[in-house]
Write an enzyme that holds these catalytic residues in place. Structure first.
Site, PDB file in Angstrom:
ATOM      1  N   GLU A 170       0.810  -1.217   0.000  1.00 20.32           N
ATOM      2  CA  GLU A 170       0.000   0.000   0.000  1.00 20.32           C
ATOM      3  C   GLU A 170       0.849   1.275   0.000  1.00 20.32           C
ATOM      4  O   GLU A 170       0.731   2.140   0.871  1.00 20.32           O
ATOM      5  CB  GLU A 170      -0.976   0.007   1.180  1.00 20.32           C
ATOM      6  CG  GLU A 170      -2.012  -1.076   1.088  1.00 20.32           C
ATOM      7  CD  GLU A 170      -3.098  -0.985   2.159  1.00 20.32           C
ATOM      8  OE1 GLU A 170      -4.126  -1.664   1.995  1.00 20.32           O
ATOM      9  OE2 GLU A 170      -2.919  -0.233   3.148  1.00 20.32           O
ATOM     10  N   GLU A 379      -5.332  -8.558   0.497  1.00 20.35           N
ATOM     11  CA  GLU A 379      -6.093  -8.195   1.694  1.00 20.35           C
ATOM     12  C   GLU A 379      -7.553  -7.975   1.321  1.00 20.35           C
ATOM     13  O   GLU A 379      -7.845  -7.370   0.306  1.00 20.35           O
ATOM     14  CB  GLU A 379      -5.586  -6.892   2.344  1.00 20.35           C
ATOM     15  CG  GLU A 379      -4.288  -6.999   3.097  1.00 20.35           C
ATOM     16  CD  GLU A 379      -3.914  -5.687   3.773  1.00 20.35           C
ATOM     17  OE1 GLU A 379      -4.828  -4.896   4.119  1.00 20.35           O
ATOM     18  OE2 GLU A 379      -2.717  -5.441   3.958  1.00 20.35           O
TER      19      GLU A 379
END
Length: 477
Positions: A170, A379
């Site tokens: 991320e 995720e």
């Protein structure tokens, strides 16, 4: 599109779950580990919910065998975890901490013992504090060499044991929250510095992938990106254009560089006109193009809905829900580009995240059409308040419903032609939710602790544990 008959999940599909070192390990200063930026930042008063930090977290450092045994009981096919850079190099780049690297080797060996595929994330936000102090971390090109040295050390050590690697987790989140919104380390609010730091992170990502090619030729590597597909708020062409702006500004700005080695032209021109574009030096483009990934990791939680925003619009400071009390959404955006709107057709979590399983399929299809790479969902999960009832019962049917609906969309995406490697829920056990403390629970396994009391850190299987076990046993049927 609708299908009368949906394709099955591949026989070798990686049904997994995920975690991050700072959020689970604890043992923040044991066995030679150096401090990370989060060890420092989380102890600044007011930065986290009720002052929580990862000093103990859920004590995975001392209980990893117990946790991995639970993974084996569930039948996990893969486990994605991150390595703490400052456990390997306490000062970021100098002397190797053998105790630190042996710890992760024990985890990998334990996973392999149970035939669980280890998926190693090289960087999940916990930069060694020494590098932040020495040269400003991601704002210095020195980090490209230091990150590469760290990665190469791990590639060499684990090349015969680990097939799947994630470079940066991320990047869009840790860069924007760290350098634009000042909510993550190093707590900076400067868009120009954000884009400069982001470019350096892009270079470091590409350099690590290029090194990987030489050391682990049979392995697979790619970044994990927090992808929230953009929707128009209405069928007004101006809103459609605003959604296009958001998609390019919030998503393709990163994904195009990962996959093509180039920044998207429209957004580059916009940033350049506003004095925000990063500094390109000789050799940068060649390096970026050398780092094309083998797959794209996707961290998916929600979509975003956007309408047109005039140049004169002024936005309130973005409000983030950290206490789990619904209804704190505040419109945000960039004047002249887009405004984020609440999508009334979607329900939300207690933390005001919009629940949109179909958005996962939309995002996977967009990525497949634009980049033509395999995808791994690295995720996806639901943060919620869980209640430990008598006889160690946790009835988390809401989590089962959330994950089931997203898995249904994975099957739809595969039928649409998406090359999907695996699916890692967030997370396996409950953990520290960065700024949100321990009350925001994501796991299949309940950890008996809260913000103020570590209690006994007992592991308790939730109802969702047995449900996901059945999903894996039947390969998603």
């Amino acid at each position: 599109m609708d299908h009368q008959h949906k394709d099955a999940f591949p026989k070798d599909f990686l049904w997994g779950s995920a975690s991050a070192a700072y959020q689970i390990e604890g043992a923040w200063n044991e066995d030679g580990k150096g401090p990370s930026v989060w060890d420092h930042f989380a102890k600044i008063p007011g930065k986290t919910f009720k002052g929580t930090n990862g000093d103990v977290a859920v004590d995975h450092y001392h209980r990893y065998k117990e946790d991995i045994a639970l993974m084996a009981e569930m039948g996990l096919k893969a486990y994605r975890f991150s390595i703490a850079w400052s456990r390997i190099f306490p000062d970021g780049s100098d002397d190797l901490n053998e105790q630190g690297i042996q710890y992760y080797e024990r985890i990998i060996d334990e996973l392999l013992h149970y035939e669980i595929e280890p998926i190693v994330t090289l960087y999940h936000w916990d930069l060694p504090q020494a590098l932040q102090d020495q040269y400003g971390g991601w704002e210095s090109r020195k980090i490209i060499g230091d990150f590469n040295h760290y990665c190469v050390t791990l590639f060499e050590r684990f090349k015969d044991k680990v097939k799947y690697w994630v470079t940066l987790n991320e990047q869009n989140v840790f860069i924007s929250l760290g350098y634009e919104q000042a909510k993550h380390p190093p707590g900076v609010s400067d868009r120009k510095r954000m884009y400069e730091a982001n470019h350096i992170a892009n270079l470091a990502n590409a350099k690590a992938i290029a090194s990987f090619r030489e050391i682990v030729p049979d392995g697979k590597i790619g970044p994990s990106f927090a992808y929230g597909p953009a929707y128009p708020y209405s069928n007004d062409p101006k809103d459609v254009l605003a959604a296009e702006n958001a998609e390019e500004y919030l998503n393709y700005w990163w994904l195009d560089v990962y996959c093509n080695g180039e920044y998207p032209k429209t957004m580059w021109k916009y940033l350049n006109k506003n004095g925000l574009s990063p500094t390109l030096e000789d050799g940068d483009t060649a390096l970026l193009k050398s780092g094309k990934p083998d797959f794209l990791g996707v961290n998916y939680y929600q979509t975003g809905t956007f309408e047109a925003s005039p140049f004169e619009e002024v936005f309130q400071a973005a409000k983030v829900n950290h206490d789990g009390k619904k209804g704190q959404f505040v419109e945000s955006g960039i004047a002249g580009l887009f405004k984020r709107k609440r999508n009334a057709s979607l329900e939300t979590t207690d933390w005001d995240w919009e629940i949109d399983p179909v958005g996962l399929k939309i995002g996977l299809r967009r990525m497949t059409s634009r980049y033509r790479l395999p995808v791994m969902v690295t995720e996806n999960g639901l943060g919620a308040f869980d209640t430990l009832e008598e006889n160690d019962i946790i009835q988390d049917d809401y989590r089962i419903d959330y994950i089931r609906r997203h898995i249904e969309q994975l099957k739809e995406a595969i039928t649409d032609g998406v090359d999907l490697i695996g699916y890692c829920t967030w997370s396996f056990t409950d953990l520290l939710s960065w700024l949100n403390g321990y009350q925001k629970r994501y796991g299949f396994v309940y950890i008996d602790r809260d913000e103020t009391d570590e209690k006994d850190l007992r592991r308790v299987k939730k109802k969702s544990f047995d449900w996901y076990k059945k999903v894996i046993e039947t390969n998603g049927k």
